[in-house]
Design an enzyme around this catalytic site. Structure first.
Site, PDB file in Angstrom:
ATOM      1  N   PHE A  12       0.622  -0.571   1.930  1.00 27.30           N
ATOM      2  CA  PHE A  12       1.408  -0.473   0.695  1.00 27.30           C
ATOM      3  C   PHE A  12       1.690   0.998   0.350  1.00 27.30           C
ATOM      4  CE2 PHE A  12       0.493  -0.412  -4.099  1.00 27.30           C
ATOM      5  CZ  PHE A  12       1.830  -0.459  -4.444  1.00 27.30           C
ATOM      6  N   ASN A  33      -3.993   0.669  12.260  1.00 24.93           N
ATOM      7  CA  ASN A  33      -4.538  -0.318  13.201  1.00 24.93           C
ATOM      8  C   ASN A  33      -4.116  -1.734  12.815  1.00 24.93           C
ATOM      9  OD1 ASN A  33      -6.128  -0.904  11.022  1.00 24.93           O
ATOM     10  ND2 ASN A  33      -8.082  -0.717  12.089  1.00 24.93           N
ATOM     11  N   SER A  76      -7.358   2.478   5.002  1.00 25.37           N
ATOM     12  CA  SER A  76      -8.575   1.795   4.533  1.00 25.37           C
ATOM     13  C   SER A  76      -8.196   0.453   3.936  1.00 25.37           C
ATOM     14  CB  SER A  76      -9.297   2.596   3.435  1.00 25.37           C
ATOM     15  OG  SER A  76     -10.435   1.871   2.975  1.00 25.37           O
ATOM     16  N   ASN A 100     -12.939  12.261  11.832  1.00 24.74           N
ATOM     17  CA  ASN A 100     -11.980  12.479  12.925  1.00 24.74           C
ATOM     18  C   ASN A 100     -10.738  13.224  12.431  1.00 24.74           C
ATOM     19  OD1 ASN A 100     -13.539  11.208  14.850  1.00 24.74           O
ATOM     20  ND2 ASN A 100     -12.617   9.197  14.486  1.00 24.74           N
ATOM     21  N   ALA A 115      -7.124  10.127   0.540  1.00 28.82           N
ATOM     22  CA  ALA A 115      -6.975   9.166  -0.566  1.00 28.82           C
ATOM     23  C   ALA A 115      -8.354   8.748  -1.051  1.00 28.82           C
ATOM     24  CB  ALA A 115      -6.198   7.947  -0.078  1.00 28.82           C
ATOM     25  N   TYR A 146     -17.012   0.280  -0.086  1.00 30.69           N
ATOM     26  CA  TYR A 146     -15.782   1.048  -0.351  1.00 30.69           C
ATOM     27  C   TYR A 146     -16.125   2.313  -1.157  1.00 30.69           C
ATOM     28  CZ  TYR A 146     -10.922   1.795  -1.943  1.00 30.69           C
ATOM     29  OH  TYR A 146      -9.670   2.307  -2.208  1.00 30.69           O
ATOM     30  N   ARG A 187      -5.762  -8.927  -5.392  1.00 30.54           N
ATOM     31  CA  ARG A 187      -5.879  -8.096  -6.593  1.00 30.54           C
ATOM     32  C   ARG A 187      -5.169  -8.769  -7.765  1.00 30.54           C
ATOM     33  NH1 ARG A 187      -5.432  -2.021  -4.149  1.00 30.54           N
ATOM     34  NH2 ARG A 187      -4.054  -2.964  -2.635  1.00 30.54           N
TER      35      ARG A 187
END
Ligand code: UDP
Length: 313
Positions: A12, A33, A76, A100, A115, A146, A187
């Site tokens: 998003f 990914n 994420s 990384n 972020a 998280y 959400r």
């Protein structure tokens, strides 16, 4: 032409950032990914010569040929149900993935923006939340995977800044909404919009007295763009301080869509009771503040949800 790597590019926020950087004349390298991202979000960019895409998990070693000027780390899982389903990947992308990308930034002498999130404040005891507040996080609760990954991300990013003199930026993102959210990401906003459009009851968790403050995606992207180009290496909150209870928010969705009723479900564990960004720092340092009202933002978002769900009545 400046080159920017955007991780989580098919997500998003990542996809909106790709659009913004293309519009500003950058060459954009997207990476994802695709565990929560969706190629449809960036399909329109594939014909462009200045856009490239790598299908890659940034928790593994990241290689990008050529120079890089900027890296934006937005990969994420970000919705509570996603990180409950993928706790280990969530921890890895915030920790190993960030490591990384910091290494890549160092090798390329690139500036990196990561972020972060209002979740670093946990269930906050300070209201509204300013950047100096250290937070109230349960490290072993369901959200810990998280929250702690993002807190570690901030720590390692600051360490690279301090010890390697890397140019770093940290944005703490508060609840954001708009076109390209996954309709089923669980959400509050996607849930309420999808439920009302489908004629299903709106699932308010708890008694609906918990608050959130919703920011329209274009405002958020503008804040991030300004932060990247600023000289501020400390965390900055970006969000809309217009706070509302989840119960009232469900009522607003019902009114906007013209149908629906509320049912109450159990409040998830460790669900923050209040959340509102203190954005004085963003105003001062970035000369930024949100411009979209919730009414305007929700209207634009409704158009997207109608198309995504193919429900127009
Ligand atoms: N929520 C709700 N019904 C839903 C989904 C979420 O009442 O179907 C509540 C949730 O418990 C939380 C708030 O809405 O208090 C915002 O949840 P969301 O998952 O959007 O993100 P959060 O801000 O908690 O990360």
């Amino acid at each position: 032409m400046k080159r920017v790597l955007i991780t989580g590019a098919a997500g998003f926020l990542g996809s909106h950032l790709c659009d913004r950087f293309i519009k500003e004349g950058y060459e954009v390298i997207g990476m994802d990914n695709l565990i929560t991202g969706n190629m449809d979000n960036i399909a329109h960019l594939f014909p462009l010569e200045e856009f490239k895409f790598y299908h890659h998990d940034v928790s593994k070693f990241v290689h990008v040929p050529g120079d890089l000027d900027y890296i934006l780390h937005f990969a994420s899982p970000a919705s509570p149900i996603d990180y409950l389903k993928m706790p280990i990947q969530t921890l890895k992308v915030g920790s190993l993935g960030t490591h990384n990308l910091l290494g890549l930034a160092k090798a390329k002498k690139a500036r990196i923006l990561v972020a972060s999130t209002s979740e670093v404040y946990g269930d906050p005891l300070v209201h509204p939340q300013n950047e100096d507040y250290w937070g109230n996080v349960n490290p072993i609760g369901p959200r810990g995977v998280y929250d702690e990954a993002k807190r570690f991300q901030e720590a390692i990013t600051m360490a690279y800044h301090t010890y390697h003199k890397l140019e770093t930026r940290i944005v703490r993102i508060f609840n954001t909404y708009g076109p390209r959210m996954r309709v089923d990401d669980g959400r509050a906003l996607p849930a309420f919009f999808s439920q009302a459009l489908r004629g299903e009851p709106l699932t308010v968790f708890g008694d609906g007295s918990q608050t959130r403050s919703f920011c329209y995606v274009d405002d958020l992207v503008d804040g991030i763009y300004r932060l990247l180009l600023s000289d501020c290496n400390e965390p900055v909150n970006i969000g809309n301080p217009d706070e509302i209870t989840i119960g009232q928010f469900a009522e607003e969705v019902i009114e906007l869509i013209g149908r629906g009723q509320v049912i109450y479900k159990d409040l998830p564990k460790d669900d923050p009771k209040k959340r509102q960004p203190d954005i004085r720092k963003a105003k001062r340092v970035l000369d930024w503040e949100p411009t979209f009202s919730r009414q305007e933002g929700m209207k634009k978002t409704l158009t997207y949800f109608r198309q995504a769900l193919n429900i127009f009545d």
